[in-house]
Design a protein around this motif. Structure first.
Motif, PDB file in Angstrom:
ATOM      1  N   GLU A  36     -10.399  43.359 -38.500  1.00  0.00           N
ATOM      2  CA  GLU A  36      -9.872  43.279 -37.141  1.00  0.00           C
ATOM      3  C   GLU A  36     -10.670  44.163 -36.179  1.00  0.00           C
ATOM      4  OE1 GLU A  36      -5.805  44.310 -37.525  1.00  0.00           O
ATOM      5  OE2 GLU A  36      -5.277  42.417 -38.529  1.00  0.00           O
ATOM      6  N   LYS A  37     -11.290  45.199 -36.704  1.00  0.00           N
ATOM      7  CA  LYS A  37     -12.047  46.114 -35.867  1.00  0.00           C
ATOM      8  C   LYS A  37     -13.522  45.734 -35.746  1.00  0.00           C
ATOM      9  CE  LYS A  37      -9.096  49.979 -37.144  1.00  0.00           C
ATOM     10  NZ  LYS A  37      -9.032  51.264 -37.826  1.00  0.00           N
ATOM     11  N   MET A  38     -13.946  44.666 -36.428  1.00  0.00           N
ATOM     12  CA  MET A  38     -15.353  44.274 -36.426  1.00  0.00           C
ATOM     13  C   MET A  38     -15.608  43.149 -35.435  1.00  0.00           C
ATOM     14  SD  MET A  38     -16.417  43.938 -40.323  1.00  0.00           S
ATOM     15  CE  MET A  38     -16.563  45.295 -41.386  1.00  0.00           C
ATOM     16  N   SER A  39     -16.862  43.065 -35.031  1.00  0.00           N
ATOM     17  CA  SER A  39     -17.270  41.939 -34.187  1.00  0.00           C
ATOM     18  C   SER A  39     -17.420  40.696 -35.069  1.00  0.00           C
ATOM     19  CB  SER A  39     -18.596  42.248 -33.496  1.00  0.00           C
ATOM     20  OG  SER A  39     -19.632  42.299 -34.448  1.00  0.00           O
ATOM     21  N   PRO A  40     -17.294  39.503 -34.493  1.00  0.00           N
ATOM     22  CA  PRO A  40     -17.444  38.280 -35.296  1.00  0.00           C
ATOM     23  C   PRO A  40     -18.814  38.168 -35.961  1.00  0.00           C
ATOM     24  CG  PRO A  40     -16.473  37.756 -33.178  1.00  0.00           C
ATOM     25  CD  PRO A  40     -16.857  39.197 -33.134  1.00  0.00           C
ATOM     26  N   LYS A  41     -19.836  38.664 -35.293  1.00  0.00           N
ATOM     27  CA  LYS A  41     -21.180  38.606 -35.866  1.00  0.00           C
ATOM     28  C   LYS A  41     -21.273  39.466 -37.130  1.00  0.00           C
ATOM     29  CE  LYS A  41     -25.983  39.065 -34.435  1.00  0.00           C
ATOM     30  NZ  LYS A  41     -26.876  39.398 -33.334  1.00  0.00           N
ATOM     31  N   HIS A  42     -20.707  40.647 -37.079  1.00  0.00           N
ATOM     32  CA  HIS A  42     -20.730  41.533 -38.243  1.00  0.00           C
ATOM     33  C   HIS A  42     -19.855  40.982 -39.360  1.00  0.00           C
ATOM     34  CE1 HIS A  42     -20.232  45.520 -40.343  1.00  0.00           C
ATOM     35  NE2 HIS A  42     -21.539  45.375 -40.247  1.00  0.00           N
ATOM     36  N   GLN A  43     -18.730  40.374 -39.008  1.00  0.00           N
ATOM     37  CA  GLN A  43     -17.879  39.733 -40.016  1.00  0.00           C
ATOM     38  C   GLN A  43     -18.665  38.634 -40.755  1.00  0.00           C
ATOM     39  OE1 GLN A  43     -14.299  38.179 -38.368  1.00  0.00           O
ATOM     40  NE2 GLN A  43     -13.615  40.144 -37.589  1.00  0.00           N
ATOM     41  N   PHE A  44     -19.377  37.811 -39.992  1.00  0.00           N
ATOM     42  CA  PHE A  44     -20.149  36.727 -40.591  1.00  0.00           C
ATOM     43  C   PHE A  44     -21.230  37.263 -41.525  1.00  0.00           C
ATOM     44  CE2 PHE A  44     -23.782  33.796 -40.412  1.00  0.00           C
ATOM     45  CZ  PHE A  44     -23.191  32.692 -41.011  1.00  0.00           C
ATOM     46  N   ARG A  45     -21.899  38.343 -41.110  1.00  0.00           N
ATOM     47  CA  ARG A  45     -22.931  38.935 -41.967  1.00  0.00           C
ATOM     48  C   ARG A  45     -22.353  39.430 -43.288  1.00  0.00           C
ATOM     49  NH1 ARG A  45     -26.443  42.517 -37.695  1.00  0.00           N
ATOM     50  NH2 ARG A  45     -27.532  40.763 -36.722  1.00  0.00           N
ATOM     51  N   LEU A  46     -21.183  40.095 -43.202  1.00  0.00           N
ATOM     52  CA  LEU A  46     -20.551  40.583 -44.429  1.00  0.00           C
ATOM     53  C   LEU A  46     -20.112  39.433 -45.325  1.00  0.00           C
ATOM     54  CD1 LEU A  46     -18.404  43.620 -43.323  1.00  0.00           C
ATOM     55  CD2 LEU A  46     -20.308  43.609 -44.898  1.00  0.00           C
ATOM     56  N   GLU A  47     -19.555  38.387 -44.725  1.00  0.00           N
ATOM     57  CA  GLU A  47     -19.116  37.241 -45.522  1.00  0.00           C
ATOM     58  C   GLU A  47     -20.312  36.555 -46.190  1.00  0.00           C
ATOM     59  OE1 GLU A  47     -16.970  34.780 -42.853  1.00  0.00           O
ATOM     60  OE2 GLU A  47     -15.294  36.182 -42.689  1.00  0.00           O
ATOM     61  N   ARG A  48     -21.402  36.417 -45.455  1.00  0.00           N
ATOM     62  CA  ARG A  48     -22.586  35.778 -46.019  1.00  0.00           C
ATOM     63  C   ARG A  48     -23.146  36.608 -47.179  1.00  0.00           C
ATOM     64  NH1 ARG A  48     -27.256  34.800 -41.864  1.00  0.00           N
ATOM     65  NH2 ARG A  48     -27.319  37.047 -42.081  1.00  0.00           N
ATOM     66  N   ARG A  49     -23.192  37.910 -46.993  1.00  0.00           N
ATOM     67  CA  ARG A  49     -23.671  38.796 -48.054  1.00  0.00           C
ATOM     68  C   ARG A  49     -22.764  38.721 -49.277  1.00  0.00           C
ATOM     69  NH1 ARG A  49     -23.608  44.517 -46.090  1.00  0.00           N
ATOM     70  NH2 ARG A  49     -25.036  43.633 -44.567  1.00  0.00           N
ATOM     71  N   PHE A  50     -21.445  38.709 -49.038  1.00  0.00           N
ATOM     72  CA  PHE A  50     -20.495  38.638 -50.146  1.00  0.00           C
ATOM     73  C   PHE A  50     -20.635  37.316 -50.895  1.00  0.00           C
ATOM     74  CE2 PHE A  50     -16.299  37.539 -51.828  1.00  0.00           C
ATOM     75  CZ  PHE A  50     -16.117  38.603 -52.685  1.00  0.00           C
ATOM     76  N   ARG A  51     -20.801  36.202 -50.167  1.00  0.00           N
ATOM     77  CA  ARG A  51     -20.976  34.902 -50.823  1.00  0.00           C
ATOM     78  C   ARG A  51     -22.249  34.882 -51.662  1.00  0.00           C
ATOM     79  NH1 ARG A  51     -20.074  31.993 -45.615  1.00  0.00           N
ATOM     80  NH2 ARG A  51     -17.831  31.906 -45.392  1.00  0.00           N
ATOM     81  N   ARG A  52     -23.317  35.406 -51.123  1.00  0.00           N
ATOM     82  CA  ARG A  52     -24.584  35.416 -51.855  1.00  0.00           C
ATOM     83  C   ARG A  52     -24.455  36.251 -53.122  1.00  0.00           C
ATOM     84  NH1 ARG A  52     -28.535  39.156 -51.556  1.00  0.00           N
ATOM     85  NH2 ARG A  52     -27.688  39.959 -49.621  1.00  0.00           N
ATOM     86  N   ARG A  53     -23.879  37.405 -53.024  1.00  0.00           N
ATOM     87  CA  ARG A  53     -23.740  38.272 -54.191  1.00  0.00           C
ATOM     88  C   ARG A  53     -22.797  37.686 -55.234  1.00  0.00           C
ATOM     89  NH1 ARG A  53     -23.581  44.281 -51.384  1.00  0.00           N
ATOM     90  NH2 ARG A  53     -25.766  44.262 -50.723  1.00  0.00           N
ATOM     91  N   SER A  54     -21.734  37.036 -54.784  1.00  0.00           N
ATOM     92  CA  SER A  54     -20.817  36.432 -55.754  1.00  0.00           C
ATOM     93  C   SER A  54     -21.459  35.241 -56.457  1.00  0.00           C
ATOM     94  CB  SER A  54     -19.517  36.007 -55.090  1.00  0.00           C
ATOM     95  OG  SER A  54     -19.745  35.006 -54.140  1.00  0.00           O
TER      96      SER A  54
END
Length: 136
Positions: A36-54
């Motif tokens: 909730e405290k993050m920008s949408p761009k940073h959220q997307f980067r974290l989600e993309r990184r998490f998907r790649r690592r998983s």
């Protein structure tokens, strides 16, 4: 792993430091982060990184290759069985069953595999035959 934990707990005392805080590899960031405290761009980067690592973590290349090989083998087996060994007489025209030319060719090659006599191909010219009448 377990003897080390037990030894450390015995040395430091169970009351002083819980086992959770004895990790020598401290995390750099708090996980999971507060989205909730993050920008949408940073959220997307974290989600993309998490998907790649998983994906990398759960990738099973040997298992995938084995499954593909079994699928390919079963498809080839069914195709070869259907063409060479399946009884097609009850289906369609019994005088001219499908794949009959392929069957006769294949079993002509392998018909006498254990015998001493060699099977000649029909289209090969016969060496002992006399010269044709067209030469005279």
């Amino acid at each position: 792993m377990f003897p080390t934990i037990i030894r450390r707990a015995a040395q430091k005392g169970a009351e002083e430091i819980p086992l959770i805080y004895t990790n020598p590899y401290k995390a750099k960031r708090l996980w999971p982060p507060d989205f909730e405290k993050m920008s949408p761009k940073h959220q997307f980067r974290l989600e993309r990184r998490f998907r790649r690592r998983s994906k990398l973590q759960w990738a099973r290349p040997r298992w995938t290759k084995a499954v593909k090989m079994v699928q390919f083998g079963s498809i080839v087996f069914v195709a070869v069985y259907g063409v060479l060994f399946l009884d097609w007489d009850g289906m369609g025209n019994p005088e001219h069953p499908p794949f009959q030319t392929i069957r006769t060719w294949f079993f002509g090659l392998t018909g006498n595999i254990w015998g001493r006599d060699q099977v000649r191909r029909r289209d090969a010219p016969d060496e002992a035959s006399p010269v044709s009448s067209s030469d005279s």
